[in-house]
Design a protein around this motif. Structure first.
Motif, PDB file in Angstrom:
ATOM      1  N   ILE A 180      27.577  21.210  20.093  1.00 54.30           N
ATOM      2  CA  ILE A 180      26.216  22.162  20.118  1.00 54.30           C
ATOM      3  C   ILE A 180      25.175  21.810  21.188  1.00 54.30           C
ATOM      4  O   ILE A 180      25.443  20.867  21.853  1.00 54.30           O
ATOM      5  N   PHE A 181      24.155  22.065  20.510  1.00 51.14           N
ATOM      6  CA  PHE A 181      23.024  21.981  21.807  1.00 51.14           C
ATOM      7  C   PHE A 181      22.412  20.497  21.493  1.00 51.14           C
ATOM      8  O   PHE A 181      22.454  19.723  20.559  1.00 51.14           O
ATOM      9  N   ASP A 182      22.116  19.978  22.581  1.00 45.46           N
ATOM     10  CA  ASP A 182      21.498  18.689  22.900  1.00 45.46           C
ATOM     11  C   ASP A 182      20.265  18.276  22.031  1.00 45.46           C
ATOM     12  O   ASP A 182      19.324  19.108  22.405  1.00 45.46           O
ATOM     13  N   PRO A 183      20.352  17.397  21.056  1.00 46.44           N
ATOM     14  CA  PRO A 183      19.150  17.369  20.151  1.00 46.44           C
ATOM     15  C   PRO A 183      17.808  16.798  20.684  1.00 46.44           C
ATOM     16  O   PRO A 183      16.893  16.976  20.298  1.00 46.44           O
ATOM     17  N   ASN A 184      18.065  16.011  22.130  1.00 41.80           N
ATOM     18  CA  ASN A 184      17.114  15.364  22.602  1.00 41.80           C
ATOM     19  C   ASN A 184      16.225  16.570  23.387  1.00 41.80           C
ATOM     20  O   ASN A 184      15.250  16.239  24.218  1.00 41.80           O
ATOM     21  N   LEU A 185      16.810  17.852  23.692  1.00 40.96           N
ATOM     22  CA  LEU A 185      16.126  18.653  24.613  1.00 40.96           C
ATOM     23  C   LEU A 185      15.300  19.534  23.365  1.00 40.96           C
ATOM     24  O   LEU A 185      15.924  20.485  22.753  1.00 40.96           O
ATOM     25  N   PHE A 186      14.083  19.311  23.512  1.00 39.03           N
ATOM     26  CA  PHE A 186      13.009  20.208  22.404  1.00 39.03           C
ATOM     27  C   PHE A 186      13.060  21.470  22.815  1.00 39.03           C
ATOM     28  O   PHE A 186      13.104  22.579  22.214  1.00 39.03           O
ATOM     29  N   TRP A 233       4.483  21.030  29.113  1.00 41.20           N
ATOM     30  CA  TRP A 233       4.690  19.626  28.653  1.00 41.20           C
ATOM     31  C   TRP A 233       6.453  19.437  28.734  1.00 41.20           C
ATOM     32  O   TRP A 233       7.060  18.430  29.166  1.00 41.20           O
ATOM     33  N   HIS A 234       6.796  20.328  27.815  1.00 37.40           N
ATOM     34  CA  HIS A 234       8.274  20.313  27.573  1.00 37.40           C
ATOM     35  C   HIS A 234       9.337  20.606  28.547  1.00 37.40           C
ATOM     36  O   HIS A 234      10.151  20.141  28.859  1.00 37.40           O
ATOM     37  N   TYR A 235       8.613  21.557  29.548  1.00 33.07           N
ATOM     38  CA  TYR A 235       9.479  21.933  30.862  1.00 33.07           C
ATOM     39  C   TYR A 235       9.799  20.655  31.750  1.00 33.07           C
ATOM     40  O   TYR A 235      10.863  20.275  32.039  1.00 33.07           O
ATOM     41  N   GLY A 236       8.673  19.960  32.065  1.00 33.15           N
ATOM     42  CA  GLY A 236       8.638  18.760  32.637  1.00 33.15           C
ATOM     43  C   GLY A 236       9.536  17.728  32.082  1.00 33.15           C
ATOM     44  O   GLY A 236      10.453  17.140  32.897  1.00 33.15           O
ATOM     45  N   TRP A 237       9.314  17.439  30.893  1.00 29.25           N
ATOM     46  CA  TRP A 237       9.968  16.392  30.184  1.00 29.25           C
ATOM     47  C   TRP A 237      11.347  16.841  30.208  1.00 29.25           C
ATOM     48  O   TRP A 237      12.294  15.826  30.726  1.00 29.25           O
ATOM     49  N   SER A 238      11.982  17.886  29.802  1.00 30.57           N
ATOM     50  CA  SER A 238      13.213  18.266  29.618  1.00 30.57           C
ATOM     51  C   SER A 238      13.780  18.117  30.992  1.00 30.57           C
ATOM     52  O   SER A 238      15.066  17.825  30.903  1.00 30.57           O
ATOM     53  N   ARG A 239      13.094  18.597  32.016  1.00 26.22           N
ATOM     54  CA  ARG A 239      13.703  18.450  33.190  1.00 26.22           C
ATOM     55  C   ARG A 239      14.051  16.938  33.815  1.00 26.22           C
ATOM     56  O   ARG A 239      15.228  16.790  34.407  1.00 26.22           O
ATOM     57  N   LEU A 240      13.336  16.079  33.301  1.00 24.80           N
ATOM     58  CA  LEU A 240      13.548  14.711  33.643  1.00 24.80           C
ATOM     59  C   LEU A 240      14.689  14.300  32.775  1.00 24.80           C
ATOM     60  O   LEU A 240      15.581  13.463  33.377  1.00 24.80           O
ATOM     61  N   PHE A 263       3.659  19.564  37.204  1.00 28.36           N
ATOM     62  CA  PHE A 263       3.789  19.516  35.722  1.00 28.36           C
ATOM     63  C   PHE A 263       2.771  18.692  34.892  1.00 28.36           C
ATOM     64  O   PHE A 263       2.293  19.363  34.137  1.00 28.36           O
ATOM     65  N   PHE A 264       2.538  17.421  35.591  1.00 29.24           N
ATOM     66  CA  PHE A 264       1.782  16.821  34.615  1.00 29.24           C
ATOM     67  C   PHE A 264       0.581  17.197  34.524  1.00 29.24           C
ATOM     68  O   PHE A 264      -0.095  17.112  33.574  1.00 29.24           O
TER      69      PHE A 264
END
Length: 277
Positions: A180-186, A233-240, A263-264
């Motif tokens: 299922i969905f990766d729990p690390n991707l908020f 914030w989350h778009y940048g973090w999730s892409r990394l 993004f930052f």
């Protein structure tokens, strides 16, 4: 001619809400007679839950005291599914029974398909492209605006490497096998990740152009400065995160350096403005 009703007993509708009062009523309207509905509430403080209760009182609601993001909330819903299929439905989407019947027919024709996706339309009736090559190939082909302006609307069925997540029909046996969905991707890139894993496992993701739904973009969450901060914030973090997951830490650090300005500083700006207000 009366529209035939889909076999709703085969499907569980899952919708994740977060201050979604502006759109959730029209979304749930077409699900009044659907027996299996799961709502994951990410700490809404508006009339979202009252609207759900009056429209689909049969819905099972999971109450989160704090927002847990999209992927984790989706996983909460998936754990409750006992039907053959689950359909993830964004609150800013309008899904007809006719579209669902078409999706089910394609799913029955192609049992190897793990994701079956309808064609999204914007409010003005224009086509929103909801399929693509996988995340890591896109830049080499063309910028997104080239697709919007020049790519013709798909016809029939499209077996795609990537399917967007506004409305998706998942075959539960395959989803449980792939994970299922990766729990690390908020927030963000959940659909990229699950599309990549589906493809790697040899399962198809199919766009069904004849099954049409309406997607009211950016309507799932009440607009606010906090929402804009979360977005950048989350778009940048999730892409990394997804870069590191598939290509390693070195690739992630290189991407971080290239995208820091994009993004930052936006996230920092909205953070400062939000704190002042």
């Amino acid at each position: 001619m009366t529209e035939q009703t889909p076999d709703w007993d085969r499907i569980t509708i899952i919708s994740i809400v977060h201050h979604s009062a502006a759109v959730i009523g029209q979304c749930m309207e077409n699900f009044r007679d659907v027996p299996n509905i799961v709502i994951i509430d990410n700490a809404s403080d508006d009339d979202t839950l009252d609207i759900i209760a009056s429209t689909v009182p049969q819905a099972q609601i999971v109450h989160n005291k704090h927002g847990v993001g999209y992927g984790n909330a989706a996983n909460q819903g998936m754990e409750l599914v006992k039907t053959e299929f689950a359909m993830m439905v964004n609150p800013d989407s309008i899904v007809t029974g006719e579209a669902v019947r078409t999706l089910l027919a394609v799913a029955d024709t192609y049992p190897e398909a793990g994701i079956i996706c309808p064609q999204s339309l914007n409010k003005d009736g224009s086509v929103e492209l909801t399929h693509d090559v996988n995340l890591f190939k896109r830049k080499a082909i063309s910028p997104p605006y080239h697709r919007r302006n020049h790519e013709p609307a798909p016809q029939g069925l499209v077996c795609a490497e990537y399917i967007s997540g506004a409305v998706n029909l998942f075959r539960m046996t395959i989803l449980r096998d792939v994970g299922i969905f990766d729990p690390n991707l908020f927030l963000y890139f959940e659909d990229d990740d699950i599309s990549l894993r589906m493809h790697a496992a040899g399962h198809a993701a199919i766009l069904v152009a004849d099954a049409r739904i309406m997607h009211v973009n950016a309507g799932s969450v009440r607009p606010s400065l906090h929402y804009k901060w979360e977005k950048f914030w989350h778009y940048g973090w999730s892409r990394l995160y997804i870069e590191q997951k598939y290509h390693g830490r070195g690739a992630m650090l290189g991407l971080a350096l290239r995208h820091a300005g994009r993004f930052f500083f936006k996230a920092l700006l909205y953070s400062l403005v939000f704190q002042e207000n």
